[in-house]
Design a protein around this motif. Structure first.
Motif, PDB file in Angstrom:
ATOM      1  N   ASP A   1       0.838  -1.203   0.000  1.00 37.33           N
ATOM      2  CA  ASP A   1       0.000   0.000   0.000  1.00 37.33           C
ATOM      3  C   ASP A   1       0.873   1.253   0.000  1.00 37.33           C
ATOM      4  OD1 ASP A   1      -2.320  -1.478  -0.009  1.00 37.33           O
ATOM      5  OD2 ASP A   1      -2.687  -1.295   2.142  1.00 37.33           O
ATOM      6  N   PHE A   2       1.924   1.260   0.810  1.00 41.62           N
ATOM      7  CA  PHE A   2       2.839   2.399   0.880  1.00 41.62           C
ATOM      8  C   PHE A   2       3.483   2.660  -0.482  1.00 41.62           C
ATOM      9  CE2 PHE A   2       7.160   3.976   1.219  1.00 41.62           C
ATOM     10  CZ  PHE A   2       7.017   5.103   2.022  1.00 41.62           C
TER      11      PHE A   2
ATOM     12  N   HIS B   1       2.383   1.903  -3.487  1.00 42.47           N
ATOM     13  CA  HIS B   1       1.418   2.473  -4.428  1.00 42.47           C
ATOM     14  C   HIS B   1       1.096   3.930  -4.086  1.00 42.47           C
ATOM     15  CE1 HIS B   1       0.769  -1.109  -6.721  1.00 42.47           C
ATOM     16  NE2 HIS B   1       0.360  -1.814  -5.680  1.00 42.47           N
ATOM     17  N   SER B   2       0.938   4.224  -2.812  1.00 43.35           N
ATOM     18  CA  SER B   2       0.557   5.583  -2.423  1.00 43.35           C
ATOM     19  C   SER B   2       1.697   6.579  -2.633  1.00 43.35           C
ATOM     20  CB  SER B   2       0.098   5.611  -0.958  1.00 43.35           C
ATOM     21  OG  SER B   2       1.149   5.268  -0.089  1.00 43.35           O
ATOM     22  N   ASN B   3       2.921   6.063  -2.747  1.00 43.20           N
ATOM     23  CA  ASN B   3       4.074   6.940  -2.966  1.00 43.20           C
ATOM     24  C   ASN B   3       4.584   6.875  -4.404  1.00 43.20           C
ATOM     25  OD1 ASN B   3       5.305   8.201  -0.243  1.00 43.20           O
ATOM     26  ND2 ASN B   3       4.228   6.292   0.207  1.00 43.20           N
ATOM     27  N   GLN B   4       3.753   6.330  -5.291  1.00 40.26           N
ATOM     28  CA  GLN B   4       4.051   6.301  -6.727  1.00 40.26           C
ATOM     29  C   GLN B   4       5.397   5.644  -7.063  1.00 40.26           C
ATOM     30  OE1 GLN B   4       2.772   9.629  -5.470  1.00 40.26           O
ATOM     31  NE2 GLN B   4       0.919   8.412  -5.749  1.00 40.26           N
ATOM     32  N   LEU B   5       5.773   4.656  -6.274  1.00 47.13           N
ATOM     33  CA  LEU B   5       6.950   3.853  -6.607  1.00 47.13           C
ATOM     34  C   LEU B   5       6.525   2.717  -7.538  1.00 47.13           C
ATOM     35  CD1 LEU B   5       8.523   3.607  -3.044  1.00 47.13           C
ATOM     36  CD2 LEU B   5       9.541   4.788  -4.986  1.00 47.13           C
ATOM     37  N   LEU B   6       7.364   2.381  -8.475  1.00 47.26           N
ATOM     38  CA  LEU B   6       7.101   1.234  -9.331  1.00 47.26           C
ATOM     39  C   LEU B   6       7.416  -0.039  -8.565  1.00 47.26           C
ATOM     40  CD1 LEU B   6       8.819   2.663 -12.537  1.00 47.26           C
ATOM     41  CD2 LEU B   6       6.358   2.337 -12.208  1.00 47.26           C
TER      42      LEU B   6
ATOM     43  N   GLU C   1       9.499  -0.398   5.052  1.00 50.13           N
ATOM     44  CA  GLU C   1       8.565   0.713   4.826  1.00 50.13           C
ATOM     45  C   GLU C   1       9.042   1.955   5.560  1.00 50.13           C
ATOM     46  OE1 GLU C   1       3.933   1.905   5.857  1.00 50.13           O
ATOM     47  OE2 GLU C   1       4.443  -0.208   5.590  1.00 50.13           O
ATOM     48  N   HIS C   2       9.517   1.785   6.785  1.00 49.85           N
ATOM     49  CA  HIS C   2      10.035   2.931   7.557  1.00 49.85           C
ATOM     50  C   HIS C   2      11.248   3.538   6.849  1.00 49.85           C
ATOM     51  CE1 HIS C   2      11.173   5.438  10.943  1.00 49.85           C
ATOM     52  NE2 HIS C   2      12.402   4.941  10.860  1.00 49.85           N
ATOM     53  N   THR C   3      12.137   2.703   6.346  1.00 53.24           N
ATOM     54  CA  THR C   3      13.329   3.209   5.646  1.00 53.24           C
ATOM     55  C   THR C   3      12.929   3.975   4.390  1.00 53.24           C
ATOM     56  OG1 THR C   3      14.687   1.383   6.473  1.00 53.24           O
ATOM     57  CG2 THR C   3      15.486   2.529   4.524  1.00 53.24           C
ATOM     58  N   LEU C   4      12.003   3.426   3.629  1.00 55.57           N
ATOM     59  CA  LEU C   4      11.552   4.102   2.397  1.00 55.57           C
ATOM     60  C   LEU C   4      10.868   5.422   2.719  1.00 55.57           C
ATOM     61  CD1 LEU C   4      10.187   1.000   0.450  1.00 55.57           C
ATOM     62  CD2 LEU C   4      12.173   2.391  -0.193  1.00 55.57           C
ATOM     63  N   SER C   5      10.240   5.510   3.867  1.00 52.97           N
ATOM     64  CA  SER C   5       9.540   6.757   4.221  1.00 52.97           C
ATOM     65  C   SER C   5      10.516   7.891   4.495  1.00 52.97           C
ATOM     66  CB  SER C   5       8.658   6.526   5.464  1.00 52.97           C
ATOM     67  OG  SER C   5       9.445   6.342   6.622  1.00 52.97           O
ATOM     68  N   GLN C   6      11.821   7.568   4.638  1.00 56.05           N
ATOM     69  CA  GLN C   6      12.846   8.590   4.887  1.00 56.05           C
ATOM     70  C   GLN C   6      13.365   9.206   3.589  1.00 56.05           C
ATOM     71  OE1 GLN C   6      13.492   9.052   8.323  1.00 56.05           O
ATOM     72  NE2 GLN C   6      11.820   7.540   8.368  1.00 56.05           N
ATOM     73  N   ARG C   7      12.859   8.768   2.434  1.00 57.53           N
ATOM     74  CA  ARG C   7      13.437   9.193   1.147  1.00 57.53           C
ATOM     75  C   ARG C   7      13.395  10.715   0.968  1.00 57.53           C
ATOM     76  NH1 ARG C   7      11.142   7.775  -3.629  1.00 57.53           N
ATOM     77  NH2 ARG C   7       9.113   7.882  -2.613  1.00 57.53           N
ATOM     78  N   HIS C   8      12.362  11.362   1.463  1.00 59.30           N
ATOM     79  CA  HIS C   8      12.201  12.797   1.185  1.00 59.30           C
ATOM     80  C   HIS C   8      12.511  13.665   2.385  1.00 59.30           C
ATOM     81  CE1 HIS C   8      10.583  11.589  -2.625  1.00 59.30           C
ATOM     82  NE2 HIS C   8       9.555  10.978  -2.072  1.00 59.30           N
ATOM     83  N   LEU C   9      13.101  13.078   3.410  1.00 58.44           N
ATOM     84  CA  LEU C   9      13.424  13.880   4.609  1.00 58.44           C
ATOM     85  C   LEU C   9      14.730  14.641   4.379  1.00 58.44           C
ATOM     86  CD1 LEU C   9      12.521  11.400   7.489  1.00 58.44           C
ATOM     87  CD2 LEU C   9      11.152  13.237   6.497  1.00 58.44           C
TER      88      LEU C   9
END
Length: 203
Positions: free
Chosen positions: A86-87, A89-94, A195-203
């Motif tokens: 879900d994460f 898809h919601s973050n437009q990752l392929l 998922e937590h690591t990927l959520s740091q991409r834009h920090l």
């Protein structure tokens, strides 16, 4: 073998192995090898490909398929799997799945576990991992550089395939010790850690 460095901010796609990465797998490979006559120290798919007798090859492939289908019907999502998809898809990752399974078993397993991933590459499409062909094909298809794709798996073949494709890799240990950690760009215990690591991409 080493590993390709990971810059999480550059990741545009996350590709997964299937068995014991996204969903559970409880295939008894030792018993399957005994049924087919494959030595324990030899890759099962390579052994079957090298069989010279057509009947032997057909019988071996039928046994492997039956084991895979039985495994598919008994599988369940690994912890954090559905939330991570879900994460993504919601973050437009392929995203895609690359598996050594056959197409029939992979599709049944994906449907059984309601995984929202439509791009599936199986052993019918390209040489199986650790060959990098399937990963390189996705990079071409998506017009991405290899370092922009993270390949996620639980086994040495996954890490070798990523390394051979010049891509970063993520090893999921599911909380168990692993000898493969030195060959991974990133090591996580569970998918929700990724998922937590990927959520740091834009920090």
């Amino acid at each position: 073998m080493s590993h390709v460095p990971l810059n999480i901010r550059e990741i545009k796609a996350v590709v997964f192995d299937l068995d014991n990465t996204l969903v559970s797998s409880d295939m008894d490979f030792r018993w399957l090898r005994e049924q087919i006559g494959c030595p324990l120290d030899q890759d099962l798919l390579s052994y079957v490909d090298q069989l010279e007798c057509h009947d032997q090859t057909q019988q071996a492939n039928e046994l492997i398929l039956q084991h895979e289908l039985d495994d598919a019907s008994a599988s369940h999502p690994m912890p954090g799997c559905l939330s991570l998809i879900d994460f993504i898809h919601s973050n437009q990752l392929l995203t895609a799945i690359i598996t050594r399974n056959c197409a029939q078993a992979a599709e049944q397993k994906i449907a059984h576990n309601q995984l929202r991933i439509s791009r599936i590459i199986t052993r019918e499409h390209f040489p199986p991992k650790p060959a990098p062909d399937s990963l390189l094909s996705l990079a071409d298809e998506w017009n991405l550089a290899p370092h922009q794709i993270l390949y996620v798996g639980d086994f040495l073949y996954d890490l070798q395939a990523a390394f051979n494709a010049d891509m970063p890799s993520c090893l999921v240990t599911h909380g168990k010790p692993s000898n493969f950690a030195p060959f991974a760009s990133l090591v996580v215990e569970h998918l929700h850690d990724l998922e937590h690591t990927l959520s740091q991409r834009h920090l």
